[in-house]
Design a protein around this motif. Structure first.
Motif, PDB file in Angstrom:
ATOM      1  N   LEU A  83      45.413  40.308  45.670  1.00 57.35           N
ATOM      2  CA  LEU A  83      45.873  38.955  45.354  1.00 57.35           C
ATOM      3  C   LEU A  83      47.074  38.553  46.207  1.00 57.35           C
ATOM      4  CD1 LEU A  83      45.396  39.056  41.500  1.00 57.35           C
ATOM      5  CD2 LEU A  83      44.180  37.567  43.108  1.00 57.35           C
ATOM      6  N   LYS A  84      47.947  39.487  46.486  1.00 56.29           N
ATOM      7  CA  LYS A  84      49.100  39.170  47.334  1.00 56.29           C
ATOM      8  C   LYS A  84      48.658  38.882  48.762  1.00 56.29           C
ATOM      9  CE  LYS A  84      52.830  41.451  44.848  1.00 56.29           C
ATOM     10  NZ  LYS A  84      53.795  42.558  44.860  1.00 56.29           N
ATOM     11  N   ARG A  85      47.645  39.604  49.225  1.00 56.71           N
ATOM     12  CA  ARG A  85      47.191  39.433  50.599  1.00 56.71           C
ATOM     13  C   ARG A  85      46.323  38.195  50.788  1.00 56.71           C
ATOM     14  NH1 ARG A  85      44.479  43.857  54.644  1.00 56.71           N
ATOM     15  NH2 ARG A  85      44.347  42.432  56.393  1.00 56.71           N
ATOM     16  N   TYR A  86      45.373  37.975  49.861  1.00 53.05           N
ATOM     17  CA  TYR A  86      44.387  36.902  50.030  1.00 53.05           C
ATOM     18  C   TYR A  86      44.581  35.725  49.080  1.00 53.05           C
ATOM     19  CZ  TYR A  86      42.058  40.474  52.776  1.00 53.05           C
ATOM     20  OH  TYR A  86      41.777  41.434  53.703  1.00 53.05           O
ATOM     21  N   GLY A  87      45.481  35.840  48.134  1.00 45.50           N
ATOM     22  CA  GLY A  87      45.698  34.756  47.183  1.00 45.50           C
ATOM     23  C   GLY A  87      44.471  34.518  46.319  1.00 45.50           C
ATOM     24  N   TYR A  88      44.248  33.264  45.976  1.00 46.86           N
ATOM     25  CA  TYR A  88      43.134  32.936  45.087  1.00 46.86           C
ATOM     26  C   TYR A  88      41.774  33.274  45.692  1.00 46.86           C
ATOM     27  CZ  TYR A  88      43.079  28.627  47.852  1.00 46.86           C
ATOM     28  OH  TYR A  88      43.020  27.719  48.875  1.00 46.86           O
ATOM     29  N   LEU A  92      37.044  35.597  44.520  1.00 48.61           N
ATOM     30  CA  LEU A  92      35.603  35.645  44.804  1.00 48.61           C
ATOM     31  C   LEU A  92      35.032  37.001  44.382  1.00 48.61           C
ATOM     32  CD1 LEU A  92      35.500  33.939  48.310  1.00 48.61           C
ATOM     33  CD2 LEU A  92      34.458  33.072  46.203  1.00 48.61           C
ATOM     34  N   LEU A  93      35.906  37.994  44.257  1.00 50.57           N
ATOM     35  CA  LEU A  93      35.497  39.336  43.826  1.00 50.57           C
ATOM     36  C   LEU A  93      35.648  39.540  42.325  1.00 50.57           C
ATOM     37  CD1 LEU A  93      37.188  41.388  46.694  1.00 50.57           C
ATOM     38  CD2 LEU A  93      34.786  40.712  46.503  1.00 50.57           C
ATOM     39  N   PRO A 113      47.134  28.984  41.528  1.00 51.81           N
ATOM     40  CA  PRO A 113      46.678  27.651  41.125  1.00 51.81           C
ATOM     41  C   PRO A 113      45.386  27.720  40.289  1.00 51.81           C
ATOM     42  CG  PRO A 113      47.147  27.719  43.484  1.00 51.81           C
ATOM     43  CD  PRO A 113      47.257  29.111  42.983  1.00 51.81           C
ATOM     44  N   LEU A 114      45.411  27.100  39.130  1.00 51.71           N
ATOM     45  CA  LEU A 114      44.286  27.180  38.198  1.00 51.71           C
ATOM     46  C   LEU A 114      43.005  26.582  38.774  1.00 51.71           C
ATOM     47  CD1 LEU A 114      43.127  27.900  35.440  1.00 51.71           C
ATOM     48  CD2 LEU A 114      43.988  25.700  34.597  1.00 51.71           C
ATOM     49  N   THR A 115      43.088  25.420  39.388  1.00 56.23           N
ATOM     50  CA  THR A 115      41.883  24.763  39.901  1.00 56.23           C
ATOM     51  C   THR A 115      41.229  25.591  41.001  1.00 56.23           C
ATOM     52  OG1 THR A 115      42.818  22.599  39.379  1.00 56.23           O
ATOM     53  CG2 THR A 115      40.969  22.643  40.901  1.00 56.23           C
ATOM     54  N   LYS A 116      42.010  26.049  41.946  1.00 58.73           N
ATOM     55  CA  LYS A 116      41.464  26.852  43.043  1.00 58.73           C
ATOM     56  C   LYS A 116      40.971  28.205  42.537  1.00 58.73           C
ATOM     57  CE  LYS A 116      44.226  24.579  46.556  1.00 58.73           C
ATOM     58  NZ  LYS A 116      45.334  24.679  47.502  1.00 58.73           N
ATOM     59  N   SER A 117      41.693  28.789  41.602  1.00 57.22           N
ATOM     60  CA  SER A 117      41.272  30.064  41.016  1.00 57.22           C
ATOM     61  C   SER A 117      39.944  29.904  40.288  1.00 57.22           C
ATOM     62  CB  SER A 117      42.342  30.586  40.050  1.00 57.22           C
ATOM     63  OG  SER A 117      43.543  30.865  40.733  1.00 57.22           O
ATOM     64  N   THR A 118      39.817  28.829  39.526  1.00 53.93           N
ATOM     65  CA  THR A 118      38.577  28.570  38.791  1.00 53.93           C
ATOM     66  C   THR A 118      37.410  28.396  39.750  1.00 53.93           C
ATOM     67  OG1 THR A 118      39.812  27.504  36.999  1.00 53.93           O
ATOM     68  CG2 THR A 118      37.455  27.026  37.132  1.00 53.93           C
ATOM     69  N   LEU A 119      37.622  27.673  40.819  1.00 53.58           N
ATOM     70  CA  LEU A 119      36.567  27.456  41.811  1.00 53.58           C
ATOM     71  C   LEU A 119      36.114  28.778  42.438  1.00 53.58           C
ATOM     72  CD1 LEU A 119      34.814  25.442  43.327  1.00 53.58           C
ATOM     73  CD2 LEU A 119      36.658  25.194  44.977  1.00 53.58           C
ATOM     74  N   ILE A 121      36.426  31.853  41.116  1.00 55.93           N
ATOM     75  CA  ILE A 121      35.772  32.653  40.078  1.00 55.93           C
ATOM     76  C   ILE A 121      34.355  32.141  39.856  1.00 55.93           C
ATOM     77  CG2 ILE A 121      35.800  33.215  37.612  1.00 55.93           C
ATOM     78  CD1 ILE A 121      38.919  33.150  37.821  1.00 55.93           C
ATOM     79  N   LEU A 122      34.205  30.836  39.705  1.00 58.85           N
ATOM     80  CA  LEU A 122      32.893  30.213  39.497  1.00 58.85           C
ATOM     81  C   LEU A 122      31.954  30.524  40.652  1.00 58.85           C
ATOM     82  CD1 LEU A 122      31.215  28.131  37.752  1.00 58.85           C
ATOM     83  CD2 LEU A 122      32.095  26.408  39.325  1.00 58.85           C
ATOM     84  N   THR A 123      32.448  30.433  41.869  1.00 55.98           N
ATOM     85  CA  THR A 123      31.622  30.689  43.048  1.00 55.98           C
ATOM     86  C   THR A 123      31.161  32.148  43.098  1.00 55.98           C
ATOM     87  OG1 THR A 123      32.767  28.958  44.285  1.00 55.98           O
ATOM     88  CG2 THR A 123      31.561  30.603  45.570  1.00 55.98           C
ATOM     89  N   GLY A 124      32.086  33.073  42.924  1.00 59.21           N
ATOM     90  CA  GLY A 124      31.737  34.490  42.978  1.00 59.21           C
ATOM     91  C   GLY A 124      30.750  34.885  41.899  1.00 59.21           C
ATOM     92  N   LYS A 125      31.017  34.458  40.696  1.00 54.67           N
ATOM     93  CA  LYS A 125      30.142  34.813  39.580  1.00 54.67           C
ATOM     94  C   LYS A 125      28.795  34.099  39.690  1.00 54.67           C
ATOM     95  CE  LYS A 125      33.855  36.128  36.500  1.00 54.67           C
ATOM     96  NZ  LYS A 125      33.445  37.464  36.128  1.00 54.67           N
ATOM     97  N   GLY A 126      28.817  32.852  40.127  1.00 55.21           N
ATOM     98  CA  GLY A 126      27.566  32.109  40.279  1.00 55.21           C
ATOM     99  C   GLY A 126      26.665  32.722  41.333  1.00 55.21           C
ATOM    100  N   LEU A 127      27.245  33.136  42.456  1.00 53.84           N
ATOM    101  CA  LEU A 127      26.442  33.773  43.509  1.00 53.84           C
ATOM    102  C   LEU A 127      25.851  35.096  43.027  1.00 53.84           C
ATOM    103  CD1 LEU A 127      28.573  33.012  46.692  1.00 53.84           C
ATOM    104  CD2 LEU A 127      26.328  32.071  46.088  1.00 53.84           C
TER     105      LEU A 127
END
Length: 141
Positions: A83-88, A92-93, A113-119, A121-127
């Protein structure tokens, strides 16, 4: 309709710090009702994302209770380094077993950031669920 609630709740619980896997449930439901593939995919993705966001919220709430020095577990340190290296983008993992739950928890703890984090998480889990559904449908034919 009960299948969608079952899938949603199973995926939600699997994304929290509780043990459990929603993939087996998804495969079982697809086996019985392959025509519900898209609905099951959406239900699993939304449930799993909201479960991960509950971990994010716990991290946010527990921010004052735990300091960086108290993170002595190898997985916590590994997740924190990601998280420190790649941020939100590291979120995706969030679907990866063992470290994904910790990533979401620490993302809240770090106040990403909640919005970017949610996006992410949604993308990783959806894929992940999309790949499972596509492979399952191919196998069922």
């Amino acid at each position: 309709m009960w299948e969608l609630w079952l899938m949603f709740s199973g995926a939600f619980l699997a994304a929290t710090l509780l043990p459990g896997g929603s993939e087996v449930l998804l495969l079982a439901l697809l086996d019985k009702q392959p025509e519900m593939a898209l609905s099951l995919l959406l239900s699993a993705t939304i449930g799993n994302t909201l479960g991960a966001l509950s971990s994010y919220l716990l991290g946010l709430l527990g921010r004052k209770a735990v300091t960086p020095e108290q993170l002595d577990s190898g997985r916590h340190k590994q997740a924190l380094a990601l998280l420190k290296r790649y941020g939100y983008w590291a979120l995706l993992l969030s679907w990866v077993p063992l470290i994904g739950d910790i990533l979401c928890l620490l993302a809240g703890w770090m106040k990403l950031p909640l919005t970017k984090s949610t996006l992410m998480i949604l993308t990783g889990k959806g894929l992940r669920y999309l790949i499972i559904v596509l492979l399952a449908l191919e196998w069922l034919q």
